[in-house]
Scaffold this motif. Structure first.
Motif, PDB file in Angstrom:
ATOM      1  N   LEU A   1      -3.269 -27.007  44.987  1.00 64.36           N
ATOM      2  CA  LEU A   1      -2.007 -26.940  45.719  1.00 64.36           C
ATOM      3  C   LEU A   1      -1.114 -25.828  45.179  1.00 64.36           C
ATOM      4  O   LEU A   1      -0.869 -25.732  43.973  1.00 64.36           O
ATOM      5  CB  LEU A   1      -1.269 -28.277  45.636  1.00 64.36           C
ATOM      6  CG  LEU A   1      -1.823 -29.412  46.501  1.00 64.36           C
ATOM      7  CD1 LEU A   1      -1.054 -30.711  46.228  1.00 64.36           C
ATOM      8  CD2 LEU A   1      -1.747 -29.058  47.981  1.00 64.36           C
ATOM      9  N   HIS A   2      -0.630 -25.035  46.083  1.00 60.49           N
ATOM     10  CA  HIS A   2       0.246 -23.892  45.813  1.00 60.49           C
ATOM     11  C   HIS A   2       1.703 -24.345  45.712  1.00 60.49           C
ATOM     12  O   HIS A   2       2.496 -23.821  44.926  1.00 60.49           O
ATOM     13  CB  HIS A   2       0.029 -22.908  46.968  1.00 60.49           C
ATOM     14  CG  HIS A   2       1.049 -21.863  47.174  1.00 60.49           C
ATOM     15  ND1 HIS A   2       0.991 -20.645  46.557  1.00 60.49           N
ATOM     16  CD2 HIS A   2       2.161 -21.833  47.963  1.00 60.49           C
ATOM     17  CE1 HIS A   2       2.008 -19.895  46.951  1.00 60.49           C
ATOM     18  NE2 HIS A   2       2.735 -20.596  47.796  1.00 60.49           N
TER      19      HIS A   2
ATOM     20  N   LEU B   1      -9.656 -18.735  53.821  1.00 56.02           N
ATOM     21  CA  LEU B   1      -8.765 -19.820  53.425  1.00 56.02           C
ATOM     22  C   LEU B   1      -7.482 -19.262  52.805  1.00 56.02           C
ATOM     23  O   LEU B   1      -7.532 -18.573  51.786  1.00 56.02           O
ATOM     24  CB  LEU B   1      -9.462 -20.745  52.429  1.00 56.02           C
ATOM     25  CG  LEU B   1     -10.569 -21.639  52.993  1.00 56.02           C
ATOM     26  CD1 LEU B   1     -11.197 -22.453  51.864  1.00 56.02           C
ATOM     27  CD2 LEU B   1     -10.034 -22.574  54.070  1.00 56.02           C
ATOM     28  N   PRO B   2      -6.320 -19.576  53.383  1.00 58.80           N
ATOM     29  CA  PRO B   2      -5.054 -19.142  52.800  1.00 58.80           C
ATOM     30  C   PRO B   2      -4.601 -20.118  51.720  1.00 58.80           C
ATOM     31  O   PRO B   2      -5.254 -21.152  51.492  1.00 58.80           O
ATOM     32  CB  PRO B   2      -4.104 -19.177  54.004  1.00 58.80           C
ATOM     33  CG  PRO B   2      -4.642 -20.287  54.851  1.00 58.80           C
ATOM     34  CD  PRO B   2      -6.142 -20.287  54.654  1.00 58.80           C
ATOM     35  N   PRO B   3      -3.480 -19.851  51.046  1.00 55.10           N
ATOM     36  CA  PRO B   3      -2.941 -20.838  50.096  1.00 55.10           C
ATOM     37  C   PRO B   3      -2.683 -22.175  50.782  1.00 55.10           C
ATOM     38  O   PRO B   3      -2.413 -22.234  51.985  1.00 55.10           O
ATOM     39  CB  PRO B   3      -1.629 -20.192  49.633  1.00 55.10           C
ATOM     40  CG  PRO B   3      -1.821 -18.723  49.850  1.00 55.10           C
ATOM     41  CD  PRO B   3      -2.682 -18.614  51.076  1.00 55.10           C
ATOM     42  N   LEU B   4      -2.752 -23.244  49.983  1.00 54.56           N
ATOM     43  CA  LEU B   4      -2.588 -24.602  50.509  1.00 54.56           C
ATOM     44  C   LEU B   4      -1.334 -25.245  49.933  1.00 54.56           C
ATOM     45  O   LEU B   4      -1.147 -25.288  48.711  1.00 54.56           O
ATOM     46  CB  LEU B   4      -3.798 -25.464  50.151  1.00 54.56           C
ATOM     47  CG  LEU B   4      -3.747 -26.923  50.621  1.00 54.56           C
ATOM     48  CD1 LEU B   4      -3.797 -27.013  52.144  1.00 54.56           C
ATOM     49  CD2 LEU B   4      -4.887 -27.731  49.994  1.00 54.56           C
TER      50      LEU B   4
ATOM     51  N   ALA C   1      -7.586 -35.314  52.012  1.00 53.77           N
ATOM     52  CA  ALA C   1      -7.861 -34.503  50.820  1.00 53.77           C
ATOM     53  C   ALA C   1      -9.031 -33.541  51.020  1.00 53.77           C
ATOM     54  O   ALA C   1      -9.075 -32.467  50.415  1.00 53.77           O
ATOM     55  CB  ALA C   1      -8.117 -35.419  49.620  1.00 53.77           C
ATOM     56  N   HIS C   2      -9.980 -33.895  51.895  1.00 55.26           N
ATOM     57  CA  HIS C   2     -11.138 -33.026  52.103  1.00 55.26           C
ATOM     58  C   HIS C   2     -10.739 -31.689  52.722  1.00 55.26           C
ATOM     59  O   HIS C   2     -11.473 -30.694  52.603  1.00 55.26           O
ATOM     60  CB  HIS C   2     -12.175 -33.722  52.987  1.00 55.26           C
ATOM     61  CG  HIS C   2     -11.696 -34.000  54.380  1.00 55.26           C
ATOM     62  ND1 HIS C   2     -10.834 -35.031  54.690  1.00 55.26           N
ATOM     63  CD2 HIS C   2     -11.958 -33.374  55.555  1.00 55.26           C
ATOM     64  CE1 HIS C   2     -10.585 -35.027  55.980  1.00 55.26           C
ATOM     65  NE2 HIS C   2     -11.249 -34.042  56.539  1.00 55.26           N
ATOM     66  N   TYR C   3      -9.566 -31.650  53.361  1.00 52.85           N
ATOM     67  CA  TYR C   3      -9.109 -30.396  53.957  1.00 52.85           C
ATOM     68  C   TYR C   3      -8.778 -29.336  52.899  1.00 52.85           C
ATOM     69  O   TYR C   3      -8.641 -28.155  53.220  1.00 52.85           O
ATOM     70  CB  TYR C   3      -7.866 -30.626  54.809  1.00 52.85           C
ATOM     71  CG  TYR C   3      -8.110 -31.321  56.126  1.00 52.85           C
ATOM     72  CD1 TYR C   3      -9.176 -30.961  56.952  1.00 52.85           C
ATOM     73  CD2 TYR C   3      -7.259 -32.329  56.566  1.00 52.85           C
ATOM     74  CE1 TYR C   3      -9.387 -31.597  58.167  1.00 52.85           C
ATOM     75  CE2 TYR C   3      -7.458 -32.968  57.783  1.00 52.85           C
ATOM     76  CZ  TYR C   3      -8.528 -32.594  58.584  1.00 52.85           C
ATOM     77  OH  TYR C   3      -8.732 -33.220  59.785  1.00 52.85           O
ATOM     78  N   ALA C   4      -8.626 -29.754  51.652  1.00 53.81           N
ATOM     79  CA  ALA C   4      -8.323 -28.778  50.605  1.00 53.81           C
ATOM     80  C   ALA C   4      -9.458 -27.768  50.451  1.00 53.81           C
ATOM     81  O   ALA C   4      -9.221 -26.602  50.118  1.00 53.81           O
ATOM     82  CB  ALA C   4      -8.062 -29.491  49.278  1.00 53.81           C
TER      83      ALA C   4
END
Length: 379
Positions: free
Chosen positions: A59-60, A4-7, A51-54
């Motif tokens: 949040l970056h 998972l990369p930054p969001l 929101a579930h995709y987080a």
């Protein structure tokens, strides 16, 4: 293996006072009072569905773009950001950018947007020449552009950006360099300096203006690059320049193939689904009327197939001037770095890339011929 990369979060507000003749963004001229309350409600409902995709990430960065987001009242921007924070955690040092145009707000409101939670402004100046602004269909003049930048610097933002174009209709080298000097005199920590291009489905495409010829464009670019460097602006992306420590974190996440949710009319998103080892892209309903009437805001979702990931990664990452870590490629695409070896070797033979043990680095020539590098990875 995909990690998972930054969001980040992109929020699109599609209205502007009038459509500029060069603009191909999803923007709509303002007709009457804007549905600010209803649109913020829709944005927050849209986010709730995504929101579930987080997947546990805070949040970056957030970027509120348009259109012209500064047409919305600071109170609505605050309600929007407060609503986002109720659904997703914020990193302690989150960067929250909002686009603003000098002709669309009372400049005293800059402090109100700062109080609403905006940490960074991006001001669409484009030029400091009244003649060029008129040709571009901008609704502000050169004095309003100066005042906007001055007010932004006084409003205690962490940073602000000025958008500046070159290669404008009938623009001379002297005029282009004067724009750079004027922008730099206002001391923005970040400058976006990019060439005007004629895009399909714009007024300029149907009625093309007289643009500088290739030789003049090259002189503007070459001397502009040199002057920006002398002024202390480091080019870190094809069209982005920053003082040390002021790179745009949101845009860096885009170009490093990070993840971002996209909410609002026509907004795009890109999400890594770690448990499924998949990458998906989302697009939301484009037209404001359809978006506001919708219960499900998703227009389209597509998967980035495994055999497309390397090229998609490179199409983004090659915009940056920094070395490309092999570990970053592996984490963002789920592919072994060896899958790029042949193409990078071909690019290196052409003097476009230097291959290191742990990274690939574009040469100055490579930065000028990115499409030639990409061609090594196209079947």
């Amino acid at each position: 293996m995909l990690t998972l990369p930054p969001l980040s979060l992109y929020i699109h507000i599609p209205w502007c006072v009038q459509k500029c003749p060069y603009c191909d963004f999803n923007s709509h001229g303002q007709h009457g009072e804007l549905p600010q309350q209803a649109y913020v409600d829709a944005l927050l409902n849209d986010l709730a569905k995504d929101a579930h995709y987080a997947q546990g990430r805070a949040l970056h960065s957030i970027f509120i773009g348009g259109g012209t987001p500064s047409l919305f009242a600071a109170s609505q921007i605050k309600r929007l950001l407060d609503g986002v924070k109720q659904q997703l955690a914020f990193m302690d040092d989150i960067e929250i950018t909002m686009e603003a145009n000098p002709g669309t707000l009372e400049h005293d409101d800059f402090a109100d947007y700062r109080a609403a939670g905006i940490t960074r402004l991006s001001i669409g100046v484009q030029s400091f020449s009244s003649d060029k602004l008129n040709l571009l269909g901008r609704i502000h003049d050169k004095d309003e552009a100066r005042v906007a930048a001055t007010k932004a610097s006084q409003a205690n933002y962490n940073s602000f950006n000025l958008d500046l174009m070159h290669g404008l209709p009938n623009q001379s080298l002297t005029e282009a360099m004067k724009d750079i000097e004027t922008a730099a005199s206002l001391n923005p920590p970040h400058l976006s300096w990019y060439q005007l291009t004629i895009e399909p489905n714009t007024l300029f495409h149907s009625k093309p203006p007289q643009l500088p010829d290739d030789e003049a464009l090259w002189q503007i670019y070459e001397q502009g690059q040199q002057r920006l460097a002398q002024l202390g602006y480091e080019q870190y992306e094809i069209s982005a320049y920053a003082k040390p420590g002021y790179q745009c974190r949101h845009n860096l996440n885009y170009w490093q193939f990070g993840d971002y949710l996209g909410i609002g009319c026509g907004a795009h998103g890109k999400i890594t689904l770690q448990s499924e080892q998949r990458i998906v892209r989302t697009v939301k309903i484009k037209h404001p009327k359809g978006y506001l009437a919708a219960e499900d805001y998703l227009f389209e979702q597509t998967e980035v197939a495994e055999d497309e990931r390397a090229l998609e990664y490179l199409m983004n990452r090659l915009r940056l001037m920094s070395p490309i870590p092999k570990t970053e490629f592996e984490q963002r695409t789920g592919l072994p770095s060896s899958s790029l070896e042949h193409g990078m070797a071909l690019a290196a033979d052409k003097g476009l890339v230097v291959i290191h043990h742990d990274a690939w680095q574009l040469t100055p020539k490579g930065n000028m011929f990115v499409n030639e590098i990409l061609a090594q990875f196209c079947d």
